[in-house]
Design a protein around this motif. Structure first.
Motif, PDB file in Angstrom:
ATOM      1  N   GLN A  20     -15.982  26.969   1.715  1.00 56.59           N
ATOM      2  CA  GLN A  20     -16.062  25.699   0.987  1.00 56.59           C
ATOM      3  C   GLN A  20     -15.017  24.383   1.310  1.00 56.59           C
ATOM      4  OE1 GLN A  20     -18.064  24.365  -1.070  1.00 56.59           O
ATOM      5  NE2 GLN A  20     -16.767  22.540  -1.947  1.00 56.59           N
ATOM      6  N   HIS A  21     -13.802  24.941   1.768  1.00 56.85           N
ATOM      7  CA  HIS A  21     -12.898  24.109   2.178  1.00 56.85           C
ATOM      8  C   HIS A  21     -13.156  23.582   3.640  1.00 56.85           C
ATOM      9  CE1 HIS A  21      -8.962  22.173   2.385  1.00 56.85           C
ATOM     10  NE2 HIS A  21      -8.791  22.523   3.585  1.00 56.85           N
ATOM     11  N   ALA A  22     -13.845  24.517   4.452  1.00 56.06           N
ATOM     12  CA  ALA A  22     -14.319  23.894   5.767  1.00 56.06           C
ATOM     13  C   ALA A  22     -15.430  22.792   5.538  1.00 56.06           C
ATOM     14  CB  ALA A  22     -14.796  25.022   6.459  1.00 56.06           C
ATOM     15  N   ARG A  23     -16.358  22.997   4.705  1.00 55.01           N
ATOM     16  CA  ARG A  23     -17.498  21.873   4.419  1.00 55.01           C
ATOM     17  C   ARG A  23     -16.685  20.640   3.813  1.00 55.01           C
ATOM     18  NH1 ARG A  23     -20.227  26.545   2.496  1.00 55.01           N
ATOM     19  NH2 ARG A  23     -19.366  25.967   0.179  1.00 55.01           N
ATOM     20  N   VAL A  24     -15.694  20.802   2.996  1.00 60.87           N
ATOM     21  CA  VAL A  24     -15.293  19.641   2.737  1.00 60.87           C
ATOM     22  C   VAL A  24     -14.305  18.937   3.813  1.00 60.87           C
ATOM     23  CG1 VAL A  24     -13.631  18.692   0.891  1.00 60.87           C
ATOM     24  CG2 VAL A  24     -15.065  20.453   0.269  1.00 60.87           C
ATOM     25  N   ARG A  25     -13.739  19.532   4.397  1.00 65.29           N
ATOM     26  CA  ARG A  25     -12.874  18.993   5.842  1.00 65.29           C
ATOM     27  C   ARG A  25     -14.169  18.419   6.703  1.00 65.29           C
ATOM     28  NH1 ARG A  25      -7.720  22.642   7.717  1.00 65.29           N
ATOM     29  NH2 ARG A  25      -7.571  20.821   8.959  1.00 65.29           N
ATOM     30  N   THR A  26     -14.995  18.935   6.607  1.00 67.09           N
ATOM     31  CA  THR A  26     -16.266  18.513   7.831  1.00 67.09           C
ATOM     32  C   THR A  26     -16.720  17.139   7.118  1.00 67.09           C
ATOM     33  OG1 THR A  26     -16.867  20.633   8.627  1.00 67.09           O
ATOM     34  CG2 THR A  26     -18.348  18.903   8.876  1.00 67.09           C
ATOM     35  N   GLN A  27     -16.780  16.954   5.814  1.00 66.95           N
ATOM     36  CA  GLN A  27     -17.088  15.704   5.047  1.00 66.95           C
ATOM     37  C   GLN A  27     -16.206  14.781   5.535  1.00 66.95           C
ATOM     38  OE1 GLN A  27     -17.740  16.274   0.871  1.00 66.95           O
ATOM     39  NE2 GLN A  27     -18.218  13.892   0.710  1.00 66.95           N
ATOM     40  N   GLN A  28     -15.028  15.069   5.279  1.00 65.20           N
ATOM     41  CA  GLN A  28     -13.812  14.105   5.551  1.00 65.20           C
ATOM     42  C   GLN A  28     -14.048  13.637   6.773  1.00 65.20           C
ATOM     43  OE1 GLN A  28     -10.638  12.772   3.563  1.00 65.20           O
ATOM     44  NE2 GLN A  28     -11.608  11.570   5.399  1.00 65.20           N
ATOM     45  N   GLN A  29     -14.033  14.470   7.917  1.00 64.52           N
ATOM     46  CA  GLN A  29     -14.235  14.189   9.400  1.00 64.52           C
ATOM     47  C   GLN A  29     -15.226  13.209   9.671  1.00 64.52           C
ATOM     48  OE1 GLN A  29     -11.765  14.698  12.087  1.00 64.52           O
ATOM     49  NE2 GLN A  29     -13.156  13.097  13.045  1.00 64.52           N
ATOM     50  N   GLU A  30     -16.416  13.538   8.903  1.00 64.42           N
ATOM     51  CA  GLU A  30     -17.694  12.817   9.278  1.00 64.42           C
ATOM     52  C   GLU A  30     -17.561  11.384   8.960  1.00 64.42           C
ATOM     53  OE1 GLU A  30     -20.805  15.210   7.590  1.00 64.42           O
ATOM     54  OE2 GLU A  30     -20.951  16.339   9.674  1.00 64.42           O
ATOM     55  N   MET A  31     -17.017  11.091   7.713  1.00 60.66           N
ATOM     56  CA  MET A  31     -16.325   9.719   7.553  1.00 60.66           C
ATOM     57  C   MET A  31     -15.897   8.868   8.437  1.00 60.66           C
ATOM     58  SD  MET A  31     -14.590   9.800   3.847  1.00 60.66           S
ATOM     59  CE  MET A  31     -15.049  10.713   2.228  1.00 60.66           C
ATOM     60  N   VAL A  32     -15.128   9.493   9.336  1.00 60.08           N
ATOM     61  CA  VAL A  32     -14.672   8.558  10.441  1.00 60.08           C
ATOM     62  C   VAL A  32     -15.434   8.641  11.693  1.00 60.08           C
ATOM     63  CG1 VAL A  32     -12.297   8.730  11.940  1.00 60.08           C
ATOM     64  CG2 VAL A  32     -12.163   9.428   9.451  1.00 60.08           C
ATOM     65  N   ASP A  33     -16.152   9.693  11.594  1.00 54.37           N
ATOM     66  CA  ASP A  33     -16.881   9.912  13.046  1.00 54.37           C
ATOM     67  C   ASP A  33     -17.995   8.893  12.880  1.00 54.37           C
ATOM     68  OD1 ASP A  33     -15.704  12.354  13.571  1.00 54.37           O
ATOM     69  OD2 ASP A  33     -17.321  13.514  13.098  1.00 54.37           O
ATOM     70  N   ASP A  34     -18.577   8.532  11.621  1.00 55.26           N
ATOM     71  CA  ASP A  34     -19.566   7.601  11.580  1.00 55.26           C
ATOM     72  C   ASP A  34     -19.036   6.324  11.948  1.00 55.26           C
ATOM     73  OD1 ASP A  34     -21.166   9.638  10.572  1.00 55.26           O
ATOM     74  OD2 ASP A  34     -21.259   9.249   8.522  1.00 55.26           O
ATOM     75  N   GLU A  35     -17.905   5.968  11.529  1.00 60.00           N
ATOM     76  CA  GLU A  35     -17.285   4.473  11.694  1.00 60.00           C
ATOM     77  C   GLU A  35     -17.247   4.346  13.201  1.00 60.00           C
ATOM     78  OE1 GLU A  35     -18.057   2.480   9.586  1.00 60.00           O
ATOM     79  OE2 GLU A  35     -18.164   3.726   7.697  1.00 60.00           O
ATOM     80  N   VAL A  36     -16.505   5.374  13.726  1.00 57.32           N
ATOM     81  CA  VAL A  36     -16.253   5.232  15.210  1.00 57.32           C
ATOM     82  C   VAL A  36     -17.493   5.013  16.014  1.00 57.32           C
ATOM     83  CG1 VAL A  36     -15.256   6.514  17.343  1.00 57.32           C
ATOM     84  CG2 VAL A  36     -14.073   6.437  15.039  1.00 57.32           C
ATOM     85  N   GLU A  37     -18.531   5.801  15.770  1.00 55.22           N
ATOM     86  CA  GLU A  37     -19.889   5.812  16.449  1.00 55.22           C
ATOM     87  C   GLU A  37     -20.539   4.481  16.144  1.00 55.22           C
ATOM     88  OE1 GLU A  37     -21.968   9.254  14.952  1.00 55.22           O
ATOM     89  OE2 GLU A  37     -20.874  10.555  16.097  1.00 55.22           O
ATOM     90  N   ALA A  38     -20.502   3.978  14.951  1.00 57.13           N
ATOM     91  CA  ALA A  38     -21.131   2.318  14.524  1.00 57.13           C
ATOM     92  C   ALA A  38     -20.151   1.605  15.375  1.00 57.13           C
ATOM     93  CB  ALA A  38     -21.045   2.398  13.187  1.00 57.13           C
ATOM     94  N   ALA A  39     -18.905   1.579  15.343  1.00 48.17           N
ATOM     95  CA  ALA A  39     -18.161   0.526  16.037  1.00 48.17           C
ATOM     96  C   ALA A  39     -18.245   0.591  17.452  1.00 48.17           C
ATOM     97  CB  ALA A  39     -16.749   0.720  15.841  1.00 48.17           C
TER      98      ALA A  39
END
Length: 304
Positions: A218-237
């Motif tokens: 569960q913690h790994a899934r939540v950490r992935t969710q957190q990381q993907e917030m940043v991933d999405d913005e970097v890719e969009a930028a």
């Protein structure tokens, strides 16, 4: 709402954290009670109790009090924040951390505070239940009125930390008007969290392997969710020409890792405030993603 905003409400007057159910089940099984026996004690059917334990049925504060009494624990051990009269905070975790730059002292029970202090001082495996009880000024049986085991305390601390971090970063992200601004807000929120909550952050990085398998997943899934917030913005930028990184995924991972490392060295009485650290790390991370110089100047001079 911004992408990735945490939808889960920790508690309200109508329903409670879905983690209540698994806590009830763990305590029930530990005490050797069947669904039927515990259900009879709180006035619900075995089927209804099963629905509660699997998160398919809402749990109101009054029911939490009844379950806690039957299981011999404080209501807060099942649903943090619920008192003996079934009163709860009125706001969701998202509302609580809408002011994501404001860090009040952690409001946690004495048992959990002592566990956090022991785990960060000696490590999870080096801390005994007796050590935690002594630091909390409780007897060992008194400690068990809060949490059924040392493992339950560790799981509660991980959940507490990641819930707060996700809510703060989601709120910060919403303030950005384009991917570069959202990235800056995310980095600022991450750096602030890892400075202000260095003990929780350090625990999350150093003791993940000590979690029970289900909690670790569960913690790994939540950490992935957190990381993907940043991933999405970097890719969009990058797609918008605001960042120039040829490896946006790797750059995003590097930026988040830099912020997480703040917890390893930051000290409250050191020369830098958390806010000063956050400003520095925004600059470092804009370099990692190879931000366009004009864009970098714009986003670093936004209102803080």
């Amino acid at each position: 709402m911004g992408k990735g905003l945490v939808k889960r409400t920790v508690m309200s007057r109508e329903t409670l954290d879905p983690a209540v159910g698994p806590r009830v089940r763990a305590l029930r099984q530990e005490r050797g009670l069947s669904l039927r026996v515990l259900g009879e004690q709180v006035g619900v059917s075995a089927a209804t109790l099963s629905q509660i334990e699997t998160g398919k049925s809402a749990v109101r504060p009054a029911r939490v009090v009844e379950l806690a009494e039957a299981l011999g624990v404080e209501p807060g051990a099942l649903a943090p924040g619920v008192d003996a009269e079934g009163r709860t905070p009125d706001e969701s975790i998202e509302e609580r951390y809408r002011r994501w730059r404001v860090f009040a002292p952690l409001e946690i029970d004495p048992a959990l505070r002592a566990a956090l202090q022991c785990f960060t001082a000696t490590g999870y495996h080096g801390a005994s239940v007796r050590d935690i009880a002594r630091r909390a000024n409780l007897s060992v049986p008194g400690l068990y009125h809060y949490y059924p085991s040392k493992q339950a305390m560790l799981g509660a601390l991980f959940e507490l930390g990641m819930s707060e971090l996700l809510a703060r970063t989601a709120a910060a992200r919403e303030e950005g008007r384009d991917p570069a601004e959202r990235f800056v807000r995310l980095i600022e929120a991450l750096a602030l969290y890892h400075a202000y909550r260095a003990d929780l952050s350090f625990l999350g990085s150093s003791e993940m392997r000590a979690l029970a398998p289900r909690d670790r997943r569960q913690h790994a899934r939540v950490r992935t969710q957190q990381q993907e917030m940043v991933d999405d913005e970097v890719e969009a930028a990058v797609a918008a020409g605001l960042f120039r990184s040829a490896s946006p995924h790797a750059a995003s991972r590097a930026a988040v890792s830099m912020c997480m490392a703040v917890a390893n060295w930051y000290r409250p009485h050191g020369p830098l405030s958390p806010e000063a650290v956050a400003r520095q790390y925004v600059g470092y991370c804009l370099g990692v993603v190879e931000c366009d110089p004009a864009v970098s100047h714009r986003v670093q001079t936004m209102d803080y």
